[in-house]
Design a protein around this motif. Structure first.
Motif, PDB file in Angstrom:
ATOM      1  N   UNK A  98       0.851  -1.185   0.000  1.00  0.00           N
ATOM      2  CA  UNK A  98       0.000   0.000   0.000  1.00  0.00           C
ATOM      3  C   UNK A  98       0.890   1.240   0.000  1.00  0.00           C
ATOM      4  N   UNK A  99       0.756   2.071  -1.014  1.00  0.00           N
ATOM      5  CA  UNK A  99       1.439   3.347  -1.072  1.00  0.00           C
ATOM      6  C   UNK A  99       0.383   4.396  -0.793  1.00  0.00           C
ATOM      7  N   UNK A 100       0.673   5.301   0.127  1.00  0.00           N
ATOM      8  CA  UNK A 100      -0.356   6.249   0.537  1.00  0.00           C
ATOM      9  C   UNK A 100       0.232   7.556   1.015  1.00  0.00           C
ATOM     10  N   UNK A 101      -0.635   8.501   1.190  1.00  0.00           N
ATOM     11  CA  UNK A 101      -0.305   9.788   1.767  1.00  0.00           C
ATOM     12  C   UNK A 101      -0.944   9.811   3.148  1.00  0.00           C
ATOM     13  N   UNK A 102      -0.136  10.078   4.177  1.00  0.00           N
ATOM     14  CA  UNK A 102      -0.673  10.201   5.531  1.00  0.00           C
ATOM     15  C   UNK A 102      -0.894  11.680   5.824  1.00  0.00           C
TER      16      UNK A 102
ATOM     17  N   UNK B 108       0.205  18.172   8.288  1.00  0.00           N
ATOM     18  CA  UNK B 108       1.512  17.799   7.753  1.00  0.00           C
ATOM     19  C   UNK B 108       1.268  16.571   6.883  1.00  0.00           C
ATOM     20  N   UNK B 109       2.160  16.327   5.949  1.00  0.00           N
ATOM     21  CA  UNK B 109       1.976  15.216   5.017  1.00  0.00           C
ATOM     22  C   UNK B 109       3.174  14.290   5.057  1.00  0.00           C
ATOM     23  N   UNK B 110       2.897  13.015   5.014  1.00  0.00           N
ATOM     24  CA  UNK B 110       3.922  11.987   5.013  1.00  0.00           C
ATOM     25  C   UNK B 110       3.581  11.012   3.883  1.00  0.00           C
ATOM     26  N   UNK B 111       4.578  10.650   3.101  1.00  0.00           N
ATOM     27  CA  UNK B 111       4.409   9.642   2.059  1.00  0.00           C
ATOM     28  C   UNK B 111       4.845   8.314   2.675  1.00  0.00           C
ATOM     29  N   UNK B 112       3.974   7.311   2.617  1.00  0.00           N
ATOM     30  CA  UNK B 112       4.273   6.042   3.284  1.00  0.00           C
ATOM     31  C   UNK B 112       4.023   4.860   2.362  1.00  0.00           C
TER      32      UNK B 112
END
Length: 149
Positions: free
Chosen positions: A91-95, A108-112
Motif C-alpha cells: 500500500x502506497x499512501x499519503x498520511x 503535515x503530510x507523510x508519504x508512506x
C-alpha cells in the motif's frame, strides 16, 4: 495467549483490516494494538520520516513507545494505492497528520509505503516506510503511471 497475540488474531481478514487497525492504534496511542498489526518475524522493518531503519519488533516497539510518550498521532491514510500479489499486499499512501501549532490546527503530510504478508496468523505488516511529504503532493491529482520508471 498474550493480549497482543489475541488482538492480532482478531484484527481481521485482509491487509486493509490490518491497515485500519494500525492507524486506529496510532490515533489512540495503543502500543499493544499497534504491535499486534506487525508480523511475528525477526526481519520486520520500520523507517520513520528522517529516522533510521528499525529492524525487529523490539526496536519498532521502542520507537513507537517513545512517540506515544508525547501522546497519540493523528495520522489518517489518504490516496491509498494497493498492489496485491498472492500472499503480499503493498500500500502506497499519503498520511495526513493533524498537528496543533501556535497558529492553530495544521496538516503535515507523510508519504508512506506499508507492506503486508499473509502469515499463519492472517495478514500482518512486515514493513512501514515513511518519508516527509509536502502540501504539493496532497493537492496534486491522483495519477497512476502507465509504466514503471
Amino acid at each position: 495467549m498474550s493480549k497482543a497475540k489475541l488482538q492480532a488474531a482478531t484484527i481481521g481478514g485482509s491487509a486493509d483490516d490490518v491497515e485500519t487497525a494500525f492507524y486506529e492504534a496510532l490515533q489512540n496511542a495503543d502500543l499493544d494494538k499497534l504491535m499486534a498489526c506487525w508480523a511475528d518475524e525477526d526481519d520486520i522493518v520500520c523507517v520513520h520520516p528522517g529516522g533510521p531503519r528499525l529492524v525487529g519488533s523490539g526496536a519498532i516497539r521502542a520507537a513507537f513507545e517513545a512517540m506515544f510518550a508525547n501522546g497519540s498521532i493523528s495520522a489518517r491514510p489518504e490516496r491509498v494505492h494497493r498492489v496485491h500479489a498472492l500472499g503480499s499486499s503493498v500500500h502506497n499512501l499519503l498520511e495526513r497528520i493533524d498537528v496543533l501549532t501556535p497558529e492553530g490546527p495544521r496538516h503535515a503530510w507523510v508519504v508512506a509505503t506499508n507492506v503486508y504478508h499473509k502469515t499463519a496468523q492472517g495478514w500482518r505488516m512486515v514493513a512501514h516506510h515513511a518519508s516527509p511529504g509536502t502540501a504539493r503532493e496532497a493537492e496534486a491529482p491522483a495519477e497512476r503511471p502507465s509504466m514503471l520508471h
